[in-house]
Design a protein around this motif. Sequence first.
Motif, short mmCIF file in Angstrom:
data_model
loop_
_atom_site.label_atom_id
_atom_site.label_comp_id
_atom_site.label_asym_id
_atom_site.label_seq_id
_atom_site.Cartn_x
_atom_site.Cartn_y
_atom_site.Cartn_z
N TYR A 1 0.86 -1.19 0.00
CA TYR A 1 0.00 0.00 0.00
C TYR A 1 0.89 1.23 0.00
CZ TYR A 1 0.98 0.48 5.02
OH TYR A 1 1.60 0.64 6.23
N GLU A 2 0.32 2.35 -0.37
CA GLU A 2 1.07 3.60 -0.47
C GLU A 2 1.00 4.35 0.85
OE1 GLU A 2 0.90 7.86 -2.92
OE2 GLU A 2 -0.25 6.12 -3.64
N GLU A 3 2.17 4.67 1.39
CA GLU A 3 2.23 5.46 2.62
C GLU A 3 2.31 6.94 2.25
OE1 GLU A 3 4.89 4.03 5.69
OE2 GLU A 3 5.16 2.15 4.59
N ASN A 4 1.49 7.75 2.89
CA ASN A 4 1.48 9.18 2.59
C ASN A 4 1.42 10.06 3.83
OD1 ASN A 4 -1.13 8.75 3.43
ND2 ASN A 4 -2.11 9.30 1.49
N GLY A 5 1.77 9.46 4.97
CA GLY A 5 1.76 10.22 6.21
C GLY A 5 0.44 10.20 6.95
N ARG A 6 -0.61 9.69 6.29
CA ARG A 6 -1.91 9.60 6.95
C ARG A 6 -2.16 8.15 7.40
NH1 ARG A 6 -2.96 13.39 2.76
NH2 ARG A 6 -3.73 11.80 1.33
N LEU A 7 -3.07 7.99 8.32
CA LEU A 7 -3.33 6.66 8.90
C LEU A 7 -4.08 5.79 7.90
CD1 LEU A 7 -3.13 4.79 11.32
CD2 LEU A 7 -5.20 5.83 12.24
N LYS A 8 -3.49 4.65 7.60
CA LYS A 8 -4.07 3.72 6.63
C LYS A 8 -4.52 2.45 7.36
CE LYS A 8 -3.11 5.95 2.71
NZ LYS A 8 -2.39 5.33 1.60
N PRO A 9 -5.63 1.86 6.92
CA PRO A 9 -6.10 0.62 7.55
C PRO A 9 -5.09 -0.53 7.40
CG PRO A 9 -7.33 1.08 5.54
CD PRO A 9 -6.53 2.30 5.84
N GLN A 10 -4.38 -0.55 6.28
CA GLN A 10 -3.40 -1.62 6.07
C GLN A 10 -2.32 -1.58 7.14
OE1 GLN A 10 -4.39 0.74 3.87
NE2 GLN A 10 -4.25 0.03 1.74
N GLN A 11 -1.89 -0.37 7.52
CA GLN A 11 -0.87 -0.24 8.57
C GLN A 11 -1.39 -0.78 9.90
OE1 GLN A 11 0.07 3.72 9.85
NE2 GLN A 11 1.43 2.99 11.47
N VAL A 12 -2.64 -0.44 10.21
CA VAL A 12 -3.23 -0.89 11.48
C VAL A 12 -3.23 -2.41 11.54
CG1 VAL A 12 -5.29 -0.92 12.91
CG2 VAL A 12 -4.64 1.18 11.70
N ILE A 13 -3.65 -3.05 10.45
CA ILE A 13 -3.76 -4.51 10.44
C ILE A 13 -2.38 -5.16 10.52
CG2 ILE A 13 -4.43 -6.46 8.98
CD1 ILE A 13 -6.78 -4.47 8.06
N ARG A 14 -1.41 -4.59 9.83
CA ARG A 14 -0.05 -5.13 9.92
C ARG A 14 0.53 -4.97 11.32
NH1 ARG A 14 3.35 -4.31 4.32
NH2 ARG A 14 1.77 -5.18 2.92
N GLU A 15 0.20 -3.87 11.98
CA GLU A 15 0.66 -3.68 13.35
C GLU A 15 -0.02 -4.65 14.31
OE1 GLU A 15 3.06 -2.01 14.64
OE2 GLU A 15 3.68 -0.78 12.94
N ILE A 16 -1.29 -4.96 14.08
CA ILE A 16 -1.95 -5.97 14.92
C ILE A 16 -1.23 -7.30 14.79
CG2 ILE A 16 -4.08 -7.32 15.21
CD1 ILE A 16 -5.65 -4.80 14.41
N PHE A 17 -0.83 -7.63 13.57
CA PHE A 17 -0.06 -8.87 13.36
C PHE A 17 1.24 -8.82 14.15
CE2 PHE A 17 3.20 -11.29 11.12
CZ PHE A 17 2.59 -12.54 11.02
#
Length: 570
Positions: A372-388
């Motif tokens: 996914y593209e990171e742009n400094g804003r909160l993305k759902p993909q980041q949240v899910i990867r962090e839960i992992f």
Amino acid sequence: MQGLTDGKVGFPLEVVKLMEKTGAQIFVDSLMEQGVETIFGYPGGNVIQIYDALYDADINHILTRHEQGAAHAADGYARASGRPGVCLATSGPGATNLVTGIATAYMDSVPLVAFTGQVSSALLGRDSFQEADITGITMPITKHNYIVKDISELARVVKEAFYIATTGRPGPVLVDILSDVAAARTSQEDCGPVNLPGYRPVTEPDPEQLNRAARAIARAERPVIYAGGGVVSAGAHNELRLLAELILAPVATTLMGLGGFPGDHPLALGMLGMHGSKYANFAVNECDVLIAVGVRFADRGTGKRDLFARDAVIIHIDIDPAEIGKNVEVDIPVIGDVKKVLAGLIERLEKKLPGAWQEKIQKWKKEYPITYEENGRLKPQQVIREIFKVTNGKARITTDVGQHQMFTAQHYTFTRPRTFISSGGLGTMGFGLPAAIGVQVACPDEIVFDIAGDGSFQMNVQELATAVNYQLPIKVAIMDNGYLGMVRQWQELFYNRRYSYTELINPDFVKLAEAYGAVGMRVTTPDEVASALQEALDIPQPVVIDFVIEREENVFPMVPPGAPLNKMLG
């Protein structure tokens, strides 16, 4: 002086009365005979006798706050444990409130036994207060159902219900019990073993069909395994891995098959279909033998069906003969228990060596990673990867339905069966929270996360009270974008951004959680995610985290409706 007798075997009437049980007591005894430890339910007038019997029973009853919540909790319990889930509701609206949960279990082949109360025999069929023909209503969404009008049938029916729900292709069974049956008394003997001459699931595969399948696999140069929820239901994950490693076949899974093959295995392709990985879709499009194991070739997995694996010999392994040829024409059907079929194939096959096909798969995986593209804003993909990361991939995950469900399938690596609990076939919003309750009850020592959408979460939000009541430390991660996200995505891509009634005005989820007695948290920036998740894990009670994510983030890849699997957006 000799007392009065029953006129049959000579027992005094006082003794006969002591030997008698009410229908409600027989019901509870029958549950205990089936090994039922937990039941999810909501009381009412026409199950009041049953609830009186449960008062003294050695059964853990979880009082949900809505009957739909009871059905989903029983469903989650079954999916996580492999044991049948049990729910109980009263007649009329209590029974009809179970319908969505029963249909959810039916579509995903979950062993569920639902019990409902019914009006008395004198009132049946008269449009009486809180009367509904629940057996007629649920006939299309149950594996079988019963209405019990005679106390002498009750013990037998309960035993049969559990047998039917858990054998062959699992599924829900409903038992409707008249209130006067629950109140009646009898001294009947045990009903004996289950005897259903018309119900004989085929579990042993035909040897010749196994031989045909093995010969096709042995000749294959570009094999792919397509694994579904049947692998998980059958406990066949070890056999699946052994077969894949033996023939060096990459493994794509359905949504329901996630965890049935380790997601971190070199042969893993992840999920196939509309929001599957590009390399999974490419592999199935170019394979010469497709080994479909415990799948039903659902439309979200196949794309345009007449172009699905069109150059492949398709082997379909399933315990349900009704699935053969229903959606996709297959070349070699193998009917039987998936675990036994896979073991039979392993015995008939020899080890393959890596070649050009395996190299091509690895090349695709490098060229088209799930990212996914990171742009400094909160993305759902980041949240899910962090839960992992914070759970070391060991959590049991439930979801609702929508974008967050697909992001979870893509970005959380499931390595064990029965760790991804989601509504696949019916696509039921409001499933995740009550399902998480059932999962936590089944697995009290494990971390349970409900990854929810802001729309879905509110459909059964009342079950937060259940989690707090029973001190179940579930964690809820709300992907809060202020939209019904998946519908909005379709409106953006196919309806010129005409966002017709998909924008939400949400409550303050932190205050809402606190009102129920849970802990509420809010995260708005990427650098807050990891610490917030760790803090939530350290709190031994229900926690709701409101992740305020980028509003118009889309799920890609995406196969447009009606397109073949190799024509993806994103």
